[in-house]
Write an enzyme that holds these catalytic residues in place. Structure first.
Site, PDB file in Angstrom:
ATOM      1  N   GLY A 137     -14.264 -24.202  28.997  1.00  0.00           N
ATOM      2  CA  GLY A 137     -15.233 -25.004  28.268  1.00  0.00           C
ATOM      3  C   GLY A 137     -14.880 -25.247  26.808  1.00  0.00           C
ATOM      4  CB  VAL A 158     -19.402 -10.211  21.663  1.00  0.00           C
ATOM      5  CG1 VAL A 158     -18.203 -11.115  21.455  1.00  0.00           C
ATOM      6  CG2 VAL A 158     -20.414 -10.852  22.619  1.00  0.00           C
ATOM      7  CE1 TYR A 217     -31.039 -33.790  19.343  1.00  0.00           C
ATOM      8  CE2 TYR A 217     -29.436 -32.218  20.179  1.00  0.00           C
ATOM      9  CZ  TYR A 217     -30.503 -33.064  20.391  1.00  0.00           C
ATOM     10  OH  TYR A 217     -31.044 -33.188  21.640  1.00  0.00           O
ATOM     11  CB  VAL A 263     -34.334 -39.041  30.113  1.00  0.00           C
ATOM     12  CG1 VAL A 263     -35.152 -40.101  30.836  1.00  0.00           C
ATOM     13  CG2 VAL A 263     -34.665 -37.651  30.655  1.00  0.00           C
ATOM     14  CB  THR A 307     -35.261 -42.789  26.513  1.00  0.00           C
ATOM     15  OG1 THR A 307     -34.455 -41.884  25.748  1.00  0.00           O
ATOM     16  CG2 THR A 307     -35.882 -42.041  27.700  1.00  0.00           C
TER      17      THR A 307
END
Length: 259
Positions: free
Chosen positions: A63, A111, A184, A215, A217
């Site tokens: 990732g 960790v 954000y 979504v 929008t």
């Protein structure tokens, strides 16, 4: 008795990159002082014509963590790729070696295990003598926001003030904040945490936050793959929770998930 349902739609994971699971507040690299108690700095080897830099990236076998290793290593920095699972970590390291990034080395790290942390610190001290870049700040921040015993509005205000200070001074990277949509990410992380604060303060209410999904929008210029009918399922489910239902929780669409 009237139960008030408070929903915070549009929330997301705090992980690194968004923040905990997917990050996600993705906080990534952190410049640490050379007199760090765990990692003792030593003098360079005398060749000042080419200063080597050393980095550690945690949870890096896949990732965003793996891509972070690849990009840092491609800049010529020697990177210690760490992972809890030794096989997955060594496989990821071999893959990068096959791409020509032989400046990546693997070391196991959990960790949450002090012995594992000490082992990594000793490895870095013995092999490199110092550490220039460390990516585990996100885990610290996640733990800070997840400590329900001490979590309150004052702590959230303090975290946001630290973030704003580093943002204004252009020191987000040194402060360990996410460099991917930082404002954000931190806003969603603190919103999730504030859900817990309110739920603790008002035990007779059901107060949860909801991530409706990506979504289609206006807010994302209709790039989301999910129709609004599907995106509304999470907020509707939380609004209709029965008395005694979950509170202070994070819903990933219609399922309770970790913050």
């Amino acid at each position: 008795m009237i139960l008030l349902r408070i929903l915070f739609p549009g929330s997301c994971y705090f992980n690194a990159a968004c923040l905990p699971q997917q990050v996600h507040l993705t906080p990534r690299k952190q410049i640490i002082p050379r007199n760090h108690p765990k990692i003792t700095a030593m003098a360079t080897n005398g060749d000042h014509s080419r200063v080597e830099r050393y980095a550690v990236v945690t949870g890096a076998n896949k990732g965003i963590g793996l891509e972070t290793v690849r990009q840092i290593a491609s800049k010529g920095v020697t990177v210690v790729l760490t992972a809890r699972d030794e096989k997955r970590g060594t496989d990821a390291t071999c893959m990068l070696h096959n791409m020509g990034l032989t400046n990546v080395v693997f070391h196991q790290l959990d960790v949450l295990d002090p012995v594992s942390i000490e082992s990594l610190a000793k490895f870095i001290k013995d092999r490199f003598g110092r550490l220039d870049i460390l990516r585990i700040r996100g885990e610290d921040l996640r733990n800070e926001l997840g400590d329900l015993e001490t979590l309150n509005e004052e702590k959230l205000d303090s975290i946001l003030k630290r973030f704003l200070k580093d943002l204004k001074e252009n020191t987000l990277e040194a402060g360990g904040w996410s460099l991917m949509l930082p404002a954000y990410s931190i806003s969603k992380a603190t919103l999730n945490a504030y859900t817990r604060v309110l739920a603790k303060r008002h035990p007779n209410m059901l107060i949860n936050c909801v991530h409706p999904g990506y979504v289609n929008t206006d807010i994302n210029w209709h790039t989301g793959p999910m129709p609004v009918e599907e995106g509304a399922r999470g907020p509707v489910k939380c609004a209709l929770l029965p008395d005694g239902g979950p509170t202070g929780c994070y819903f990933d669409q219609t399922e309770v998930a970790s913050f």
